[in-house]
Design a protein around this motif. Structure first.
Motif, PDB file in Angstrom:
ATOM      1  N   ALA A 258     -42.393 -60.635  34.458  1.00 21.24           N
ATOM      2  CA  ALA A 258     -43.361 -61.355  35.289  1.00 21.24           C
ATOM      3  C   ALA A 258     -43.335 -62.848  34.999  1.00 21.24           C
ATOM      4  CB  ALA A 258     -44.763 -60.795  35.067  1.00 21.24           C
ATOM      5  N   ALA A 259     -43.197 -63.201  33.726  1.00 21.41           N
ATOM      6  CA  ALA A 259     -43.112 -64.623  33.376  1.00 21.41           C
ATOM      7  C   ALA A 259     -41.853 -65.250  33.946  1.00 21.41           C
ATOM      8  CB  ALA A 259     -43.145 -64.782  31.851  1.00 21.41           C
ATOM      9  N   ALA A 260     -40.742 -64.509  33.910  1.00 19.15           N
ATOM     10  CA  ALA A 260     -39.501 -65.021  34.496  1.00 19.15           C
ATOM     11  C   ALA A 260     -39.663 -65.281  35.986  1.00 19.15           C
ATOM     12  CB  ALA A 260     -38.367 -64.024  34.254  1.00 19.15           C
ATOM     13  N   GLU A 261     -40.270 -64.344  36.679  1.00 17.42           N
ATOM     14  CA  GLU A 261     -40.488 -64.496  38.121  1.00 17.42           C
ATOM     15  C   GLU A 261     -41.372 -65.707  38.413  1.00 17.42           C
ATOM     16  OE1 GLU A 261     -41.741 -61.699  41.931  1.00 17.42           O
ATOM     17  OE2 GLU A 261     -42.444 -61.136  39.925  1.00 17.42           O
ATOM     18  N   LEU A 262     -42.432 -65.864  37.647  1.00 19.79           N
ATOM     19  CA  LEU A 262     -43.329 -67.005  37.832  1.00 19.79           C
ATOM     20  C   LEU A 262     -42.609 -68.328  37.583  1.00 19.79           C
ATOM     21  CD1 LEU A 262     -46.572 -65.675  36.129  1.00 19.79           C
ATOM     22  CD2 LEU A 262     -46.393 -66.404  38.515  1.00 19.79           C
TER      23      LEU A 262
END
Length: 453
Positions: free
Chosen positions: A111-115
């Motif tokens: 999720a952090a990568a996507e953000l």
């Protein structure tokens, strides 16, 4: 100390006190702090690393004020695709009961990568379910490894179905255990220093999943430590409002005040159905709101009255919300949705401009999270900024106003992202994680979770 020079940007958006936009602009970073911002001709000539960003837009890193990162494991679950909030939750609670520490760690990292790829450099997350071996430490580790600035919230649910709450008893916790672990994570992780990469907030989940006692004691606990903020869901749907009236005899805004959850150290997610009186109350007290338009549309919750809130001086930031009710974690696209939906709601095309919306996604989010060191590009601020390439097909024909193009045109990923002075995305590629194996691991865990394995 390492130095970084950014030069020759097509336009650099500062979000400073005068909202300067600098053609041919750049900035100079020493270690993790911005030292100078201005036209390239006025900046130092050399640095340890130089980024020549002709044909690019540079702006402050976007700030995400509401998310449930673990929900990226349960996107588009068939039985939940066409449900409103309460039905959707009842469908997913039994699946989430199978979460493990590994699943929370991997989903937080993904999720952090996507953000980050979407332009986000600072995010909060609301983890409120702790089955099996899950701890807040799991997502702190995942986000820390990828290099995002993080506000982790220790959420909680204590009011199961047997006591009149919405969640099944299998996914709630004892309130003494919640408070004990809340104290532990604050004392272990919360960092109030300037440019801190990790802070903690307390976040009992919602009026229909925790008791009023837990709301009050959590507020007291948070306020016994410097800078520990409070976060929860409020007034998300009409059934949410009806529950509050039936259980407490109070509308959501009045409920929040009754349990001590009003003030400039509090931010509430959604607030789609706040009364005008509560909006004025939030504005007077500096109580913040995380606006999550895509999730609110997906669940048919409604559209928050953002312009009315802004006119009342309510602090507002953007939130992608959980990746199982959005089902996306693209913060720039969330800002685009916010702009478009306010126009649709009010039938006024001037009600929310592209620049208004970018301000919500930068300065607005920083204010909601209690930060005065992010959200703008000026000397003394954290070196958090993102870069978009105008040569993307989405921007063809839109160079008349490159800044507005970021919101009006198809949302794209960043070309560069710098967080705390470190290049985390270079030429569109994450530098801190290899995506392909991470996605494969995440998908394996998602299938196992959905199948109850």
């Amino acid at each position: 100390m390492a130095t970084l020079l950014v030069k020759n940007a097509r336009v650099l958006v500062t979000m400073d006190d005068t909202r300067r936009e600098i053609p041919g602009g750049g900035l100079f970073v020493r270690d993790n702090v911005i030292e100078a911002v201005g036209p390239t001709s006025e900046l130092p000539d050399t640095a340890d690393e130089v980024l020549d960003l002709a044909d690019h837009v540079v702006l402050p890193g976007l700030v995400n004020t509401h998310h449930h990162m673990y929900q990226s494991l349960t996107r588009v679950i068939p039985d939940g695709q066409n449900q409103e909030l309460f039905g959707w939750l009842k469908t997913l609670y039994p699946i989430w009961a199978g979460l493990t520490g590994e699943a929370v760690y991997v989903s937080a990292k993904l999720a952090a990568a996507e953000l980050i790829l979407s332009g986000c450099t600072t995010s909060s997350d609301h983890l409120y379910i702790f089955p099996n071996d899950v701890t807040l430490d799991d997502e702190i580790r995942g986000v820390g490894e990828i290099g995002m600035r993080f506000h982790a919230t220790r959420g909680s649910m204590s009011l199961g179905e047997s006591k009149g709450g919405l969640p099944p008893d299998s996914v709630v916790e004892d309130e003494d255990d919640i408070l004990s672990d809340s104290r532990r994570v604050i004392e272990q992780y919360h960092d109030m220093s300037r440019y801190a990469m990790l802070r903690i907030a307390l976040a009992p989940c919602s009026p229909f999943s925790v008791t009023q006692d837990l709301m009050r004691t959590s507020a007291e606990l948070a306020r016994s430590y410097p800078g520990v903020r409070l976060h929860t869901h409020l007034a998300e749907t009409r059934p949410d409002v009806e529950y509050s009236l039936a259980q407490f005899g109070l509308k959501p805004g009045d409920y929040a005040e009754d349990v001590g959850w009003i003030g400039d150290d509090v931010w509430h997610a959604h607030c789609v159905h706040l009364t005008d009186e509560s909006i004025q109350k939030f504005g007077r007290t500096g109580t913040g709101v995380a606006h999550c338009p895509a999730s609110n549309a997906r669940l048919a919750s409604g559209i928050a009255q953002v312009r009315k809130m802004l006119n009342a001086h309510v602090p507002i930031g953007m939130g992608v919300d959980g990746s199982a009710s959005n089902d996306s974690g693209h913060l720039l696209n969330e800002a685009r949705m916010a702009m478009l939906m306010q126009r649709a709601l009010t039938q006024d095309p001037a009600i929310m401009t592209a620049r208004d919306t970018l301000e919500l996604a930068t300065l607005g989010g920083a204010r909601v999270l209690g930060r005065d060191d992010i959200g703008a590009l000026k000397p003394g601020m954290a070196a958090d900024f993102v870069v978009f390439d105008l040569n993307e097909i989405a921007f063809a024909g839109a160079w008349h106003d490159p800044v507005a193009a970021l919101l009006f045109c198809t949302s794209v990923n960043v070309a560069y992202s710098v967080i705390n002075g470190k290049v985390v995305v270079r030429e569109g590629q994450l530098t801190t994680v290899e995506l392909e194996p991470l996605i494969a691991q995440h998908n394996k865990l998602a299938v196992a979770l959905a199948n109850g394995e």
